[in-house]
Design a protein around this motif. Structure first.
Motif, PDB file in Angstrom:
ATOM      1  N   MET A   1      -4.116  55.830  -4.198  1.00  0.00           N
ATOM      2  CA  MET A   1      -2.962  55.116  -3.668  1.00  0.00           C
ATOM      3  C   MET A   1      -2.970  53.685  -4.184  1.00  0.00           C
ATOM      4  O   MET A   1      -3.968  52.984  -4.058  1.00  0.00           O
ATOM      5  N   LYS A   2      -1.848  53.272  -4.764  1.00  0.00           N
ATOM      6  CA  LYS A   2      -1.714  51.910  -5.247  1.00  0.00           C
ATOM      7  C   LYS A   2      -0.910  51.089  -4.239  1.00  0.00           C
ATOM      8  O   LYS A   2      -0.351  51.634  -3.281  1.00  0.00           O
ATOM      9  N   ALA A   3      -0.864  49.771  -4.468  1.00  0.00           N
ATOM     10  CA  ALA A   3      -0.232  48.888  -3.496  1.00  0.00           C
ATOM     11  C   ALA A   3       1.217  49.291  -3.219  1.00  0.00           C
ATOM     12  O   ALA A   3       1.659  49.326  -2.063  1.00  0.00           O
ATOM     13  N   ASN A   4       1.969  49.617  -4.269  1.00  0.00           N
ATOM     14  CA  ASN A   4       3.379  49.982  -4.083  1.00  0.00           C
ATOM     15  C   ASN A   4       3.554  51.275  -3.305  1.00  0.00           C
ATOM     16  O   ASN A   4       4.651  51.559  -2.802  1.00  0.00           O
ATOM     17  N   ILE A   6       2.626  51.931  -0.471  1.00  0.00           N
ATOM     18  CA  ILE A   6       2.834  51.751   0.964  1.00  0.00           C
ATOM     19  C   ILE A   6       4.200  52.298   1.369  1.00  0.00           C
ATOM     20  O   ILE A   6       4.416  52.626   2.544  1.00  0.00           O
ATOM     21  N   GLU A   7       5.118  52.420   0.408  1.00  0.00           N
ATOM     22  CA  GLU A   7       6.432  52.990   0.708  1.00  0.00           C
ATOM     23  C   GLU A   7       6.344  54.448   1.145  1.00  0.00           C
ATOM     24  O   GLU A   7       7.279  54.973   1.755  1.00  0.00           O
ATOM     25  N   THR A   8       5.248  55.112   0.827  1.00  0.00           N
ATOM     26  CA  THR A   8       5.091  56.520   1.207  1.00  0.00           C
ATOM     27  C   THR A   8       4.509  56.679   2.604  1.00  0.00           C
ATOM     28  O   THR A   8       4.382  57.809   3.092  1.00  0.00           O
ATOM     29  N   ALA A  27      11.902  58.823  15.933  1.00  0.00           N
ATOM     30  CA  ALA A  27      12.278  57.900  14.858  1.00  0.00           C
ATOM     31  C   ALA A  27      11.132  57.760  13.879  1.00  0.00           C
ATOM     32  O   ALA A  27       9.959  57.835  14.255  1.00  0.00           O
ATOM     33  N   THR A  28      11.466  57.568  12.628  1.00  0.00           N
ATOM     34  CA  THR A  28      10.468  57.266  11.605  1.00  0.00           C
ATOM     35  C   THR A  28      10.652  55.829  11.131  1.00  0.00           C
ATOM     36  O   THR A  28      11.698  55.219  11.329  1.00  0.00           O
ATOM     37  N   SER A  29       9.606  55.313  10.499  1.00  0.00           N
ATOM     38  CA  SER A  29       9.682  53.977   9.919  1.00  0.00           C
ATOM     39  C   SER A  29       8.761  53.931   8.711  1.00  0.00           C
ATOM     40  O   SER A  29       7.687  54.544   8.723  1.00  0.00           O
ATOM     41  N   ARG A  30       9.187  53.236   7.679  1.00  0.00           N
ATOM     42  CA  ARG A  30       8.353  53.072   6.485  1.00  0.00           C
ATOM     43  C   ARG A  30       8.702  51.754   5.813  1.00  0.00           C
ATOM     44  O   ARG A  30       9.829  51.250   5.939  1.00  0.00           O
ATOM     45  N   PRO A  31       7.758  51.157   5.079  1.00  0.00           N
ATOM     46  CA  PRO A  31       8.064  49.940   4.336  1.00  0.00           C
ATOM     47  C   PRO A  31       8.957  50.247   3.141  1.00  0.00           C
ATOM     48  O   PRO A  31       8.749  51.257   2.453  1.00  0.00           O
ATOM     49  N   ASP A  32       9.937  49.410   2.894  1.00  0.00           N
ATOM     50  CA  ASP A  32      10.802  49.526   1.720  1.00  0.00           C
ATOM     51  C   ASP A  32      10.691  48.222   0.939  1.00  0.00           C
ATOM     52  O   ASP A  32      11.115  47.165   1.416  1.00  0.00           O
TER      53      ASP A  32
END
Length: 659
Positions: A1-4, A6-8, A27-32
């Motif tokens: 897993m790479k830094a980017n 985190i969107e997953t 509800a779900t939440s994720r970084p965009d």
């Protein structure tokens, strides 16, 4: 897993299930990274065999709650100014209708038992503050007059000039027009026309005064709302709570429990027969909060009775649901969080266990659903029926595809014979790999079995990561958690070093000659303590650390009690446990990272520590993130989270290069 990647990382919030068990919403939440915010929507799963389908299309919809008849869903969505407001939508889907118009947004809400009204918590700004007067800039506001021992909170800011109050509002019809204007056939010339609003009714404020209210739970008959008032103490911090019942018709409030009950309240629930249940813990003299032994309590005969054993169960992860005559709770043990059913006589039944961390749950129609984190997924929804568990979602698939490593669990016997429990995560291959010792925050917190981006990004870069739950951590009994009370930097220091050495000795792939150490919050404290007493490390990262207990008393939002309990109040005790007192012994190159708006461990903790390192000639760098608070690594702006990872990897590439 790479830094980017985190969107997953998709997290699943607390679910809600229909009373007949026919469907569940969550509800779900994720970084965009592109949007530079966390995004999420409300989902629905028809049971028993349906697949999740997206029900709303907002940017950051959250906290869905079903009406008692399951015909409608209320949830939080940002308004035109980005403030979270309650919206209502048909359970089958459709266009949501905005129900509230709180100036600073809604913090919590609940349906009435008849589904006709919603109670909610919203902060009421003092006139002239926080945009309540158009065009008045924050820098031009009047001075704040503070007379209590508290004045601010991490992630919020000043407290006294915007208390949180209880409101009720009639629930709008989901097929009603979203805009509303009272009819008026003829209006006098001097009458101001009513202003159009997005909401269908006016909210009624039920509480007032300086106290802020936390939580809203309707009583069984719907006539009152249970809430916990929080008054800012004038002279001395007191963590003991009151529980009050506020009349929905505006007739006032009554005290259900006073501070003489001696407990701090985390959450409340009301059973159909009127019984009130609490997640709470004893506070002793009013400030002894260390390893609190949160348990299930029942309100009886004007007092509160503890149902669960404080040493056997740790219900501090929160969330309490009524389940017939019993209650569903979450128990943290050895890096896992299991779901339990507790009977009123204290009998315990495990509903969901194993390698999971339960983060929320609901029950209905003989079915239980739980939001969980797993070793290979940040968040999933699980159905428990007839004693069997089945995962209903596959949100972790993208993260798994990005490449993750499953850590290996390990228990090491320490120098004094004490068992230290933790994990090792290593890259693929034979090694030897440079080793990074990770130390968690808290201290009464823990590493767990869930997928952890902090570890995965380091492993992807070629590092073996060693992390444990030393004495002081949660999930191993109260004695384990309380063992560092006014003894910080003693057995906790020994445990993390013993675990590191045991991990290296037991695995030839770990290079014991190339090691680094990093940690945040209490982990920042212990990292700073480690490098003052052990000089084997090629580098260190001290992040958002508790570094100077003396100044912490007057700057942190928990400074009125945290340091007093953990390191004591005498100058000798504080100096004996202070990283600043031993900073002169540090020779390890150190990166100090901190957030500009961190009110839990204020920025001055970092700047003073960094300045001391520079002044004595120790190699040091300082990285300050603007606009972020203590929660940067968990809920900060996604771009900042990626930039932080970039800085961490850059530091280690210079001081602990792979290969």
């Amino acid at each position: 897993m790479k830094a980017n990647d985190i969107e997953t990382l998709v997290s699943v919030g607390r679910p809600e299930i229909a009373a007949d068990g026919s469907f569940v919403v969550f509800a779900t939440s994720r970084p965009d990274i592109a949007a530079n915010r966390n995004v999420g929507q409300v989902w629905r799963v028809d049971l028993p065999g349906g697949a999740p389908r997206r029900l709303t299309r907002g940017t950051a919809d959250s906290a869905p709650k079903l009406a008692p008849d399951a015909s409608r869903i209320a949830f939080l969505r940002g308004d035109a100014k980005g403030k979270p407001q309650v919206h209502v939508v048909a359970a089958a889907g459709g266009e949501p209708v905005q129900a509230t118009d709180a100036v600073l947004g809604v913090e919590d809400f609940a349906w009435s038992p008849d589904g006709a009204t919603i109670a909610f918590i919203a902060r009421v700004p003092e006139k002239g503050r926080y945009g309540s007067v158009e065009g008045l800039d924050a820098a031009a506001e009047a001075p704040r007059h503070i007379t209590g021992v508290r004045w601010h909170a991490n992630g919020l800011g000043y407290l006294g000039d915007r208390p949180a109050h209880v409101f009720v509002i009639a629930v709008p019809e989901v097929d009603a027009e979203p805009f509303y204007e009272p009819a008026a056939a003829v209006r006098p010339d001097d009458e101001t026309p009513p202003k159009k609003t997005l909401v269908a009714a006016e909210a009624r404020q039920l509480t007032e005064g300086a106290a802020s209210h936390g939580g809203v739970v309707f009583t069984a008959d719907g006539s009152e709302v249970l809430t916990v008032p929080d008054e800012i103490e004038r002279d001395r911090r007191d963590l003991r709570d009151r529980l009050v019942a506020v009349a929905v018709d505006g007739a006032g409030q009554r005290e259900v429990l006073g501070t003489d009950s001696g407990i701090a309240i985390y959450e409340a629930a009301a059973a159909a027969d009127g019984t009130i249940a609490l997640l709470a813990h004893e506070v002793g003299d009013g400030v002894d909060f260390i390893a609190p032994g949160v348990g299930l309590w029942l309100v009886e005969d004007g007092g509160a009775r503890r149902v669960t054993d404080a040493d056997a169960l740790n219900l501090g992860e929160g969330h309490l649901r009524v389940d017939g005559e019993g209650f569903l709770v979450q128990d943290a043990q050895r890096g896992r969080v299991r779901l339990l059913r507790i009977a009123r006589d204290g009998a315990v039944t495990e509903v969901l266990g194993g390698d999971v961390e339960v983060v929320g749950h609901a029950t209905g129609g003989g079915r239980v659903v739980a939001a969980v984190s797993l070793p290979d997924s940040f968040g999933e929804l699980v159905l428990v029926e007839d004693g069997a568990a089945r995962t209903l979602s596959s949100f972790g698939a993208r993260a798994a595809a990005s490449g993750i490593v499953l850590p290996r669990e390990l228990t090491v016997t320490g120098r004094d014979g004490y068992p230290v429990h933790g994990w090792i995560a290593t890259p693929e291959g034979e090694g030897p790999f440079p080793v990074i010792l990770q130390i968690h925050g808290g201290p009464f917190a823990s590493y767990g079995v869930h997928l952890f981006d902090e570890t995965q990004v380091l492993v992807d870069a070629g590092y073996a990561v060693v992390y444990s739950n030393p004495r002081g951590s949660a999930g191993y009994g109260r004695a384990h958690g309380r063992s560092i009370r006014q003894q910080m930097g003693t057995v906790d220091f020994a445990d993390v070093i013993d675990f590191l050495e045991g991990a290296i000795t037991g695995d030839a792939r770990l290079d014991g000659e190339r090691v680094g150490v990093q940690g945040g919050s209490y982990g920042g404290y212990l990292t700073a303590w480690v490098i003052a007493h052990d000089h084997r490390f090629a580098g260190a990262i001290v992040e958002r650390g508790f570094l100077e207990p003396l100044s912490f008393q007057g700057t942190s939002d928990i400074g009125s009690f945290f340091g007093d309990e953990y390191v004591g109040v005498s100058a000798e005790d504080i100096a004996r446990q202070s990283p600043m007192a031993v900073v002169g012994q540090v020779t390890t190159p150190t990166l100090v990272m901190h957030s500009e708006l961190d009110f839990r461990c204020p920025l001055e903790q970092a700047t003073r520590y960094y300045a001391a390192l520079k002044r004595q000639g120790t190699e040091a760098e300082l990285l300050v993130f603007p606009g972020e608070n203590h929660e940067l690594t968990r809920s900060g702006q996604p771009r900042h989270r990626v930039q932080r990872f970039d800085a961490v990897l850059d530091w280690w590439s210079r001081h602990l290069p792979v290969g």
